[in-house]
Scaffold this motif. Structure first.
Motif, PDB file in Angstrom:
ATOM      1  N   ALA A  25     -31.984  34.505 -21.253  1.00 41.49           N
ATOM      2  CA  ALA A  25     -31.478  33.769 -22.027  1.00 41.49           C
ATOM      3  C   ALA A  25     -30.251  34.715 -22.989  1.00 41.49           C
ATOM      4  CB  ALA A  25     -32.077  33.040 -23.183  1.00 41.49           C
ATOM      5  N   THR A  26     -30.710  35.704 -23.330  1.00 46.31           N
ATOM      6  CA  THR A  26     -29.767  36.697 -23.914  1.00 46.31           C
ATOM      7  C   THR A  26     -28.729  37.143 -23.063  1.00 46.31           C
ATOM      8  OG1 THR A  26     -31.385  37.478 -25.452  1.00 46.31           O
ATOM      9  CG2 THR A  26     -29.640  39.012 -25.167  1.00 46.31           C
ATOM     10  N   ALA A  27     -28.947  37.309 -21.760  1.00 45.88           N
ATOM     11  CA  ALA A  27     -27.923  37.605 -20.779  1.00 45.88           C
ATOM     12  C   ALA A  27     -26.798  36.724 -20.729  1.00 45.88           C
ATOM     13  CB  ALA A  27     -28.627  38.125 -19.487  1.00 45.88           C
ATOM     14  N   ALA A  28     -27.127  35.552 -20.460  1.00 46.60           N
ATOM     15  CA  ALA A  28     -26.394  34.434 -20.420  1.00 46.60           C
ATOM     16  C   ALA A  28     -25.446  34.330 -21.500  1.00 46.60           C
ATOM     17  CB  ALA A  28     -27.511  33.141 -20.285  1.00 46.60           C
ATOM     18  N   GLU A  29     -25.894  34.535 -22.611  1.00 47.11           N
ATOM     19  CA  GLU A  29     -25.078  34.416 -23.814  1.00 47.11           C
ATOM     20  C   GLU A  29     -24.089  35.580 -23.780  1.00 47.11           C
ATOM     21  OE1 GLU A  29     -27.687  34.472 -27.295  1.00 47.11           O
ATOM     22  OE2 GLU A  29     -28.597  32.752 -26.627  1.00 47.11           O
ATOM     23  N   HIS A  30     -24.507  37.017 -23.415  1.00 48.49           N
ATOM     24  CA  HIS A  30     -23.856  38.118 -23.243  1.00 48.49           C
ATOM     25  C   HIS A  30     -22.711  37.895 -22.194  1.00 48.49           C
ATOM     26  CE1 HIS A  30     -22.829  42.228 -22.365  1.00 48.49           C
ATOM     27  NE2 HIS A  30     -23.104  42.456 -23.621  1.00 48.49           N
ATOM     28  N   ALA A  31     -23.135  37.108 -21.041  1.00 53.12           N
ATOM     29  CA  ALA A  31     -21.927  37.128 -19.954  1.00 53.12           C
ATOM     30  C   ALA A  31     -20.923  36.155 -20.436  1.00 53.12           C
ATOM     31  CB  ALA A  31     -22.704  36.659 -18.625  1.00 53.12           C
ATOM     32  N   LYS A  32     -21.386  34.976 -21.229  1.00 50.91           N
ATOM     33  CA  LYS A  32     -20.375  33.937 -21.540  1.00 50.91           C
ATOM     34  C   LYS A  32     -19.598  34.560 -22.685  1.00 50.91           C
ATOM     35  CE  LYS A  32     -20.077  29.302 -23.521  1.00 50.91           C
ATOM     36  NZ  LYS A  32     -20.791  28.077 -24.096  1.00 50.91           N
ATOM     37  N   ALA A  33     -20.211  35.382 -23.646  1.00 51.77           N
ATOM     38  CA  ALA A  33     -19.330  35.979 -24.763  1.00 51.77           C
ATOM     39  C   ALA A  33     -18.383  37.106 -24.170  1.00 51.77           C
ATOM     40  CB  ALA A  33     -20.217  36.679 -25.718  1.00 51.77           C
ATOM     41  N   GLU A  38     -21.574  34.541 -14.291  1.00 56.06           N
ATOM     42  CA  GLU A  38     -22.869  34.860 -14.181  1.00 56.06           C
ATOM     43  C   GLU A  38     -23.437  35.593 -12.736  1.00 56.06           C
ATOM     44  OE1 GLU A  38     -25.644  31.332 -14.667  1.00 56.06           O
ATOM     45  OE2 GLU A  38     -24.770  31.035 -17.056  1.00 56.06           O
ATOM     46  N   SER A  39     -22.619  35.297 -11.703  1.00 53.35           N
ATOM     47  CA  SER A  39     -22.764  35.888 -10.528  1.00 53.35           C
ATOM     48  C   SER A  39     -22.699  37.149 -10.493  1.00 53.35           C
ATOM     49  CB  SER A  39     -21.918  35.455  -9.446  1.00 53.35           C
ATOM     50  OG  SER A  39     -20.741  35.592  -9.641  1.00 53.35           O
ATOM     51  N   VAL A  40     -21.998  37.914 -11.256  1.00 52.60           N
ATOM     52  CA  VAL A  40     -21.849  39.142 -11.561  1.00 52.60           C
ATOM     53  C   VAL A  40     -23.058  39.975 -12.085  1.00 52.60           C
ATOM     54  CG1 VAL A  40     -20.618  41.288 -12.794  1.00 52.60           C
ATOM     55  CG2 VAL A  40     -19.413  39.284 -11.913  1.00 52.60           C
ATOM     56  N   TYR A  41     -23.544  39.410 -13.095  1.00 54.00           N
ATOM     57  CA  TYR A  41     -25.065  40.007 -13.594  1.00 54.00           C
ATOM     58  C   TYR A  41     -26.278  39.690 -12.380  1.00 54.00           C
ATOM     59  CZ  TYR A  41     -23.276  40.358 -18.377  1.00 54.00           C
ATOM     60  OH  TYR A  41     -22.560  40.776 -19.653  1.00 54.00           O
ATOM     61  N   LEU A  42     -26.213  38.275 -12.101  1.00 54.22           N
ATOM     62  CA  LEU A  42     -27.263  38.136 -11.129  1.00 54.22           C
ATOM     63  C   LEU A  42     -27.279  39.061  -9.954  1.00 54.22           C
ATOM     64  CD1 LEU A  42     -27.073  34.315 -11.404  1.00 54.22           C
ATOM     65  CD2 LEU A  42     -28.704  35.750 -12.515  1.00 54.22           C
ATOM     66  N   SER A 147     -39.760  44.571 -15.557  1.00 57.79           N
ATOM     67  CA  SER A 147     -38.937  45.989 -16.022  1.00 57.79           C
ATOM     68  C   SER A 147     -37.742  46.397 -15.302  1.00 57.79           C
ATOM     69  CB  SER A 147     -39.983  47.294 -15.625  1.00 57.79           C
ATOM     70  OG  SER A 147     -41.259  47.238 -16.147  1.00 57.79           O
ATOM     71  N   MET A 148     -37.727  46.105 -14.014  1.00 58.26           N
ATOM     72  CA  MET A 148     -36.334  46.139 -13.216  1.00 58.26           C
ATOM     73  C   MET A 148     -35.383  44.988 -13.813  1.00 58.26           C
ATOM     74  SD  MET A 148     -36.680  48.681 -11.496  1.00 58.26           S
ATOM     75  CE  MET A 148     -37.784  49.128 -12.897  1.00 58.26           C
ATOM     76  N   THR A 149     -35.832  43.974 -14.203  1.00 55.98           N
ATOM     77  CA  THR A 149     -34.858  42.884 -15.025  1.00 55.98           C
ATOM     78  C   THR A 149     -34.465  43.529 -16.153  1.00 55.98           C
ATOM     79  OG1 THR A 149     -36.165  41.063 -13.936  1.00 55.98           O
ATOM     80  CG2 THR A 149     -35.065  40.524 -15.734  1.00 55.98           C
ATOM     81  N   TYR A 150     -35.310  43.993 -16.973  1.00 52.64           N
ATOM     82  CA  TYR A 150     -34.806  44.470 -18.176  1.00 52.64           C
ATOM     83  C   TYR A 150     -33.816  45.743 -18.088  1.00 52.64           C
ATOM     84  CZ  TYR A 150     -35.229  47.324 -22.598  1.00 52.64           C
ATOM     85  OH  TYR A 150     -35.029  47.928 -23.659  1.00 52.64           O
ATOM     86  N   ALA A 151     -34.278  46.472 -16.941  1.00 53.13           N
ATOM     87  CA  ALA A 151     -33.483  47.685 -16.880  1.00 53.13           C
ATOM     88  C   ALA A 151     -31.976  47.278 -16.415  1.00 53.13           C
ATOM     89  CB  ALA A 151     -34.179  48.797 -15.905  1.00 53.13           C
ATOM     90  N   ILE A 152     -32.163  46.329 -15.373  1.00 54.41           N
ATOM     91  CA  ILE A 152     -30.817  45.949 -14.818  1.00 54.41           C
ATOM     92  C   ILE A 152     -29.704  45.272 -16.053  1.00 54.41           C
ATOM     93  CG2 ILE A 152     -29.519  44.300 -13.414  1.00 54.41           C
ATOM     94  CD1 ILE A 152     -31.795  44.713 -11.609  1.00 54.41           C
ATOM     95  N   LEU A 153     -30.467  44.464 -16.776  1.00 61.80           N
ATOM     96  CA  LEU A 153     -29.899  43.855 -17.954  1.00 61.80           C
ATOM     97  C   LEU A 153     -29.289  45.051 -18.883  1.00 61.80           C
ATOM     98  CD1 LEU A 153     -31.487  40.711 -18.231  1.00 61.80           C
ATOM     99  CD2 LEU A 153     -29.156  40.803 -17.045  1.00 61.80           C
ATOM    100  N   ARG A 154     -30.110  45.837 -19.317  1.00 59.89           N
ATOM    101  CA  ARG A 154     -29.547  47.024 -20.244  1.00 59.89           C
ATOM    102  C   ARG A 154     -28.412  47.780 -19.677  1.00 59.89           C
ATOM    103  NH1 ARG A 154     -32.121  49.028 -24.771  1.00 59.89           N
ATOM    104  NH2 ARG A 154     -30.218  50.265 -24.481  1.00 59.89           N
ATOM    105  N   ARG A 155     -28.636  48.074 -18.453  1.00 65.66           N
ATOM    106  CA  ARG A 155     -27.653  48.866 -17.757  1.00 65.66           C
ATOM    107  C   ARG A 155     -26.012  48.238 -17.843  1.00 65.66           C
ATOM    108  NH1 ARG A 155     -24.117  51.966 -17.114  1.00 65.66           N
ATOM    109  NH2 ARG A 155     -23.511  52.919 -15.148  1.00 65.66           N
ATOM    110  N   VAL A 158     -26.360  44.286 -21.753  1.00 68.55           N
ATOM    111  CA  VAL A 158     -27.210  43.332 -22.615  1.00 68.55           C
ATOM    112  C   VAL A 158     -27.798  43.752 -23.659  1.00 68.55           C
ATOM    113  CG1 VAL A 158     -28.483  41.063 -22.569  1.00 68.55           C
ATOM    114  CG2 VAL A 158     -26.865  41.728 -20.523  1.00 68.55           C
ATOM    115  N   PRO A 159     -27.552  43.445 -24.914  1.00 73.08           N
ATOM    116  CA  PRO A 159     -28.309  44.111 -26.181  1.00 73.08           C
ATOM    117  C   PRO A 159     -29.857  43.497 -26.082  1.00 73.08           C
ATOM    118  CG  PRO A 159     -27.131  42.012 -26.715  1.00 73.08           C
ATOM    119  CD  PRO A 159     -26.802  42.328 -25.512  1.00 73.08           C
ATOM    120  N   LEU A 160     -30.684  44.370 -25.572  1.00 74.47           N
ATOM    121  CA  LEU A 160     -32.018  44.246 -25.440  1.00 74.47           C
ATOM    122  C   LEU A 160     -32.786  45.357 -25.725  1.00 74.47           C
ATOM    123  CD1 LEU A 160     -32.402  42.843 -21.824  1.00 74.47           C
ATOM    124  CD2 LEU A 160     -32.486  41.486 -23.800  1.00 74.47           C
ATOM    125  N   GLY A 161     -33.933  45.182 -26.488  1.00 73.82           N
ATOM    126  CA  GLY A 161     -34.622  46.306 -26.789  1.00 73.82           C
ATOM    127  C   GLY A 161     -36.127  46.072 -26.333  1.00 73.82           C
TER     128      GLY A 161
END
Length: 168
Positions: A25-33, A38-42, A147-155, A158-161
């Motif tokens: 959900a955070t990634a979707a907001e980040h991509a839109k902003a 979305e395909s780039v992130y996915l 964990s890989m989902t988190y790591a990819i989005l952080r890379r 996407v502002p995740l902690g």
């Protein structure tokens, strides 16, 4: 206090799925902003020989469904790997949670010391005690792909902690 195999597995996998849903959900907001498709992130991956984000989520749900279905003695529900949006990945996580929550917990908990044989790589199988299979194969595999989902989005930026990964 004693713990059941089903109780531990459903709690852990449920936490991972909720966390992944929040991260997506955070990634979707980040991509839109940021005006990014979305395909780039996915389709992003950490390394050339690793699976992209979309496949990480698919594998995490497959491990939960197939593993716990195997312990419950039922044929696993098969989810087609056709997701092309964050919304579709969210729906997949929801469906996976519905499937595993609907399994017979008594069957999952039956004979924890009994053996289960399962696929382990190409043309290989492995046999473990049922309880060990849940705690040392199913849950860690779901966790790895979360964990890989988190790591990819952080890379991607996407502002995740840690709290996002923990699903808190």
């Amino acid at each position: 206090m004693s713990h059941t195999t089903s109780g531990v597995a459903l709690a852990q996998i449920g936490q991972y799925y909720r966390a992944m849903g929040g991260m997506l959900a955070t990634a979707a907001e980040h991509a839109k902003a940021h005006g990014v498709e979305e395909s780039v992130y996915l389709n992003w991956r950490l390394a050339a020989d690793m699976f992209p984000l979309v496949r990480q989520v698919q594998i995490a749900t497959d491990f939960g469904i197939r593993g716990l279905s195997r312990l419950a003695g039922t044929d696993p529900v098969s989810l087609p790997d056709t997701e092309t949006s964050f919304a579709e990945l969210q729906a997949r996580l929801t469906k996976a949670m519905e499937v595993i929550s609907g399994l017979d917990t008594a069957a999952i908990d039956a004979d924890p010391a009994g053996d289960v044989t399962f696929p382990a790589g190409r043309d290989q199988t492995m046999t473990l005690p049922r309880g060990v299979y849940a705690t040392n194969a199913i849950i860690p595999n779901v966790g790895f792909h979360a964990s890989m989902t988190y790591a990819i989005l952080r890379r991607i930026g996407v502002p995740l902690g840690k709290r996002d990964f923990m699903g808190l």
